[in-house]
Enzyme design. Sequence first.
Site, PDB file in Angstrom:
ATOM      1  N   GLU A 165      -1.326   4.723  13.692  1.00 21.75           N
ATOM      2  CA  GLU A 165      -0.971   5.990  13.064  1.00 21.75           C
ATOM      3  C   GLU A 165      -1.274   7.166  13.986  1.00 21.75           C
ATOM      4  OE1 GLU A 165      -1.200   8.276   8.765  1.00 21.75           O
ATOM      5  OE2 GLU A 165      -2.678   6.709   9.203  1.00 21.75           O
ATOM      6  N   HIS A 213      -9.595   2.535  -0.545  1.00 22.16           N
ATOM      7  CA  HIS A 213      -8.153   2.274  -0.535  1.00 22.16           C
ATOM      8  C   HIS A 213      -7.715   1.849  -1.933  1.00 22.16           C
ATOM      9  CE1 HIS A 213      -4.222   1.338   0.616  1.00 22.16           C
ATOM     10  NE2 HIS A 213      -4.419   0.610   1.709  1.00 22.16           N
ATOM     11  N   LYS A 219      -9.336   8.403   2.383  1.00 25.10           N
ATOM     12  CA  LYS A 219      -9.863   7.067   2.066  1.00 25.10           C
ATOM     13  C   LYS A 219     -11.335   6.919   2.449  1.00 25.10           C
ATOM     14  CE  LYS A 219      -5.528   4.442   2.105  1.00 25.10           C
ATOM     15  NZ  LYS A 219      -4.547   5.499   2.461  1.00 25.10           N
ATOM     16  N   PHE A 258       1.374  -3.401   3.858  1.00 21.30           N
ATOM     17  CA  PHE A 258       1.597  -4.747   4.374  1.00 21.30           C
ATOM     18  C   PHE A 258       3.101  -5.037   4.345  1.00 21.30           C
ATOM     19  CE2 PHE A 258      -2.700  -7.099   3.507  1.00 21.30           C
ATOM     20  CZ  PHE A 258      -3.304  -6.300   4.451  1.00 21.30           C
ATOM     21  N   HIS A 314      -2.499   8.027   6.309  1.00 22.26           N
ATOM     22  CA  HIS A 314      -2.775   6.774   5.595  1.00 22.26           C
ATOM     23  C   HIS A 314      -4.202   6.333   5.911  1.00 22.26           C
ATOM     24  CE1 HIS A 314      -1.881   3.124   3.471  1.00 22.26           C
ATOM     25  NE2 HIS A 314      -2.085   2.371   4.525  1.00 22.26           N
ATOM     26  N   CYS A 321       0.811  -1.221   0.000  1.00 23.15           N
ATOM     27  CA  CYS A 321       0.000   0.000   0.000  1.00 23.15           C
ATOM     28  C   CYS A 321       0.841   1.267   0.000  1.00 23.15           C
ATOM     29  CB  CYS A 321      -0.937   0.002   1.213  1.00 23.15           C
ATOM     30  SG  CYS A 321      -1.900  -1.513   1.378  1.00 23.15           S
TER      31      CYS A 321
END
Length: 417
Positions: A318, A346, A341, A405, A307, A167
């Site tokens: 985060e 995403h 998002k 990931f 993110h 990502c």
Amino acid sequence: MRGEEGPAGGQKGVRVVVTGIGVKSPAGNTAGEVLSTVLAGKSTATAIPGLAGGPVPIGCPLAPFEPLDYFTGRELRTLDRTAQIGLAAAIDAVADAGEPSPEDCGVYVGTGGGGFATLENLIVGHALGREKVPVHAVPALMSSSTAARIAIRYGYRGPCLTFNTACASGATAIGEALRAIRSGTVGSAVAGGLDALLSPLVMEAFAKVGALSERLDAPAEASRPFDEKRDGFVMGEGAAFLVLERSDLAEARGARVYGEVSGYAANCDANHIVAPLRDGSVAADCMRAALADAGLSPEDVGHVNAHGTSTPHNDDAEALALRDLFGGASGGRTPPVTSTKGVSGHLVGGAGAFEAVVGLLSAREGLVPPTANFTSGPATEMIDLVHGAPRRIPAGPVLSNSFGFGGSNACLILTPA
């Protein structure tokens, strides 16, 4: 404050500016459409007919897009959908920039899935005996296909590189292009990210690891970054590209400048293949390194494009990382924080590039988009989350975060012109 040389090894005094933007996304297919949609704070998630019967039949599809405006029918038959979207976004970015010199231009592309959806269709079709493997199967499946096709289309003979940091791929590609221009490897670059993973097998795989929202009865409410009722992300599809140039070259040809990519850093949690480090400490280190690379301090950041995936562990980590970074700045408060998002879903490999575009456009306008679907949650005790309506702020640098990931972290600092 700006340092003359960051730890990434940049040449003294080299500045890298953005002269072109191209985007194909659920939020729109031009920079203006995207900014308008994210400022409205309305989700683009909906039921996807092609996913009906699967475990998660919702997603954020691309806004209406006519490939024949970009490609001949013959070309389309050889292009994976991911490559169609990505190449079209890159074409728009180059046209917007006015075509930098091909002799000194590189291509840097990030993707998490490459031609995975095409591979799925080929496997299913071959197993059922419905079709022969087409002659263009290999180039359609290559994850490097989009980068190669951009280079071939324009005759770009610099490095032609494809990155997969899950990502974080789109942000990684932009950051590595920044480093290449600073080092003198190239004078300009087309850099961005893309993915189109709204296919049954991919969706089932993500559902199996518990990454996707199961709020199937209300798709538009499913992506809710930092909200206490979040239960997973909503898959989207799209691509975004920037044309980056050494500032003196852009000035010499009279190019319009949107702003500057002024800092980049990447590191790894080295913790778990799908889960972030819970305390966010390594992500915070990545943000610090990006700021140092830009010659900035936390107090200089105008806002943060987080993110913010809408997954429980990611958003918590985060928020902790942001509190860690900004705890000693501005009286202990973070600058305004948003996650787009909630609107776009995403975009996986395209997410970091799309959010870099949104962050730069927002910084230029002095407006931070609201985080869609946020109602309440403990995150607001740690970060100044913008929700409900856009927030007016002075124009200033934006910190754009991407965490993938495998623990891949990439952070960009973008400064408006």
